[in-house]
Design an enzyme around this catalytic site. Structure first.
Site, short mmCIF file in Angstrom:
data_model
loop_
_atom_site.label_atom_id
_atom_site.label_comp_id
_atom_site.label_asym_id
_atom_site.label_seq_id
_atom_site.Cartn_x
_atom_site.Cartn_y
_atom_site.Cartn_z
N ASP A 1 -6.45 -4.51 1.27
CA ASP A 1 -7.27 -4.66 2.49
C ASP A 1 -7.75 -6.09 2.66
O ASP A 1 -7.92 -6.58 3.78
CB ASP A 1 -8.53 -3.77 2.42
CG ASP A 1 -8.22 -2.28 2.34
OD1 ASP A 1 -7.29 -1.84 3.01
OD2 ASP A 1 -8.93 -1.56 1.60
N THR B 1 -5.14 1.91 10.16
CA THR B 1 -4.28 3.00 10.64
C THR B 1 -5.05 3.95 11.57
O THR B 1 -4.49 4.46 12.54
CB THR B 1 -3.69 3.76 9.43
OG1 THR B 1 -2.91 2.85 8.68
CG2 THR B 1 -2.81 4.93 9.86
N ILE C 1 -0.11 -1.81 7.81
CA ILE C 1 -1.01 -1.59 8.96
C ILE C 1 -2.41 -1.42 8.38
O ILE C 1 -2.70 -0.41 7.73
CB ILE C 1 -0.60 -0.38 9.80
CG1 ILE C 1 0.75 -0.65 10.46
CG2 ILE C 1 -1.67 -0.08 10.86
CD1 ILE C 1 1.19 0.35 11.50
N ASP C 2 -3.24 -2.43 8.56
CA ASP C 2 -4.63 -2.32 8.13
C ASP C 2 -5.42 -1.87 9.35
O ASP C 2 -5.58 -2.63 10.31
CB ASP C 2 -5.16 -3.65 7.60
CG ASP C 2 -6.57 -3.49 7.07
OD1 ASP C 2 -6.78 -2.61 6.22
OD2 ASP C 2 -7.47 -4.21 7.53
N GLU D 1 0.82 -1.21 0.00
CA GLU D 1 0.00 0.00 0.00
C GLU D 1 0.85 1.26 0.00
O GLU D 1 0.53 2.24 -0.67
CB GLU D 1 -0.93 0.02 1.23
CG GLU D 1 -1.76 1.29 1.27
CD GLU D 1 -2.75 1.33 2.41
OE1 GLU D 1 -2.67 0.51 3.34
OE2 GLU D 1 -3.61 2.21 2.37
N ASP E 1 -0.47 -5.10 3.21
CA ASP E 1 -1.00 -3.92 3.91
C ASP E 1 -0.26 -3.87 5.24
O ASP E 1 -0.50 -4.69 6.13
CB ASP E 1 -2.52 -4.06 4.11
CG ASP E 1 -3.14 -2.73 4.51
OD1 ASP E 1 -2.42 -1.89 5.08
OD2 ASP E 1 -4.34 -2.55 4.28
C1 IPD Z 1 -8.80 0.59 6.19
C2 IPD Z 1 -9.39 -0.55 6.97
C3 IPD Z 1 -10.82 -0.25 7.37
C4 IPD Z 1 -11.66 0.09 6.18
C5 IPD Z 1 -11.03 1.25 5.42
C6 IPD Z 1 -9.61 0.87 4.98
P1 IPD Z 1 -6.20 1.26 6.15
O1 IPD Z 1 -7.47 0.31 5.77
O2 IPD Z 1 -9.37 -1.76 6.24
O3 IPD Z 1 -11.41 -1.33 8.05
O4 IPD Z 1 -12.95 0.42 6.60
O5 IPD Z 1 -11.80 1.56 4.31
O6 IPD Z 1 -9.05 1.95 4.27
O7 IPD Z 1 -6.36 2.51 5.35
O8 IPD Z 1 -6.21 1.48 7.58
O9 IPD Z 1 -5.04 0.41 5.67
CA CA Z 2 -6.05 -1.31 4.58
CA CA Z 3 -2.87 0.32 5.51
#
Ligand code: IPD
Ligand code: CA
Ligand code: CA
Length: 255
Positions: A207, A84, A81-82, A64, A79
């Site tokens: 994601d 953030t 940190i999923d 990402e 990813d």
């Molecule tokens: C997010 C997470 C979250 C989702 C967001 C994503 P990120 O990823 O997966 O659960 O609802 O749409 O963007 O941006 O923290 O890697």
């Molecule tokens: Ca993510």
């Molecule tokens: Ca992320």
């Protein structure tokens, strides 16, 4: 390969915890008004790319934060940190998510939640595990007994699709709902039966790349709102085989 992935993601999780311990002094930038990226996101991804490229120089990597790194028939989708937003707010539900694809199809996946020290893994055709123990989706079938998860495209202020109509439609029918903020964990929690189902919109491939294989290998079903896979990751429904058709009917009818 599996042991490499396991060691790699556990180390990445540890790095994220080191950054989390000094959260207040971290640099947090904005990709847009609400879409945050921290020093930790970048550092974890750089670590992962470096380790993968030094062990498998011929493999492609897609992360990402650092984009595409060219390679051959195998590709690692990262990813770092999923979740953030959860990470920045010290909410414990964030994860590191890594999938390995062979010619575009996922064959190995890992999602690690460092705060709870929970490692979800799956290998194509070989099932899914949580901390090395086999997992399976839940067996609940009555929606009013089910706990579902969802998410909202809060970070994407320009997103055209809005989850609120779906949320309003489903909430009265189910037992309860959670929005923890990491799609990779939402999928992993469907896989181990904590959630009976999950839906979301406007996601990105990284994601869900790992979580989709983990759900499938735990006996669950993953589709878009039309019941196929062409609409992933713009739309996703993941659930146990009894709940999936019910969610599909409800979400399909609203589109
Ligand atoms: C997010 C997470 C979250 C989702 C967001 C994503 P990120 O990823 O997966 O659960 O609802 O749409 O963007 O941006 O923290 O890697
Ligand atoms: Ca993510
Ligand atoms: Ca992320």
């Amino acid at each position: 390969m599996k042991q490499f992935l396991k060691d790699l993601i556990l180390e990445a999780g540890k790095i994220s915890l080191d950054y989390k311990a000094r959260l207040s002094s971290l640099t947090v930038n904005r990709k847009s008004l609400k879409d945050l990226v921290t020093e930790a996101d970048v550092a974890v991804e750089e670590f992962l790319v470096k380790q993968i490229k030094s062990r498998f120089p011929e493999h492609a990597v897609w992360g990402e934060e650092t984009g595409s790194h060219a390679g051959g028939r195998y590709r690692w989708v990262i990813d770092p940190i999923d979740g953030t937003t959860s990470f920045v707010h010290e909410f414990p539900f964030y994860s590191v998510s890594i999938a390995l694809e062979e010619e575009g199809k996922p064959i190995l996946a890992a999602v690690y939640g460092p705060v709870l020290n929970e490692l979800f893994m799956a290998e194509k055709g070989k099932g899914a595990t949580l901390n090395n123990k086999p997992i399976h989706v839940s067996s609940r079938s009555v929606l009013s007994d089910c706990m579902l998860a969802t998410g909202f495209a809060c970070v994407r202020v320009d997103a055209k699709e809005n989850n609120l109509p779906y949320f309003n439609k489903l909430l009265p029918l189910i037992r309860d709902i959670r929005r923890a903020g990491s799609a990779a964990l939402d999928l992993s929690y469907v896989a181990c039966g904590r959630f009976d189902g999950y839906w979301e919109m406007c996601l990105k491939p990284f994601d869900i790349a790992a979580g989709v294989l983990i759900v499938a290998e735990a006996g669950g079903i993953v589709t878009d709102f039309a019941g196929g896979t062409a609409g992933l990751p713009r739309q996703i429904i993941a659930a146990n085989p009894a709940v999936h058709p019910q969610l599909l009917n409800l979400l399909k009818a609203s589109t």
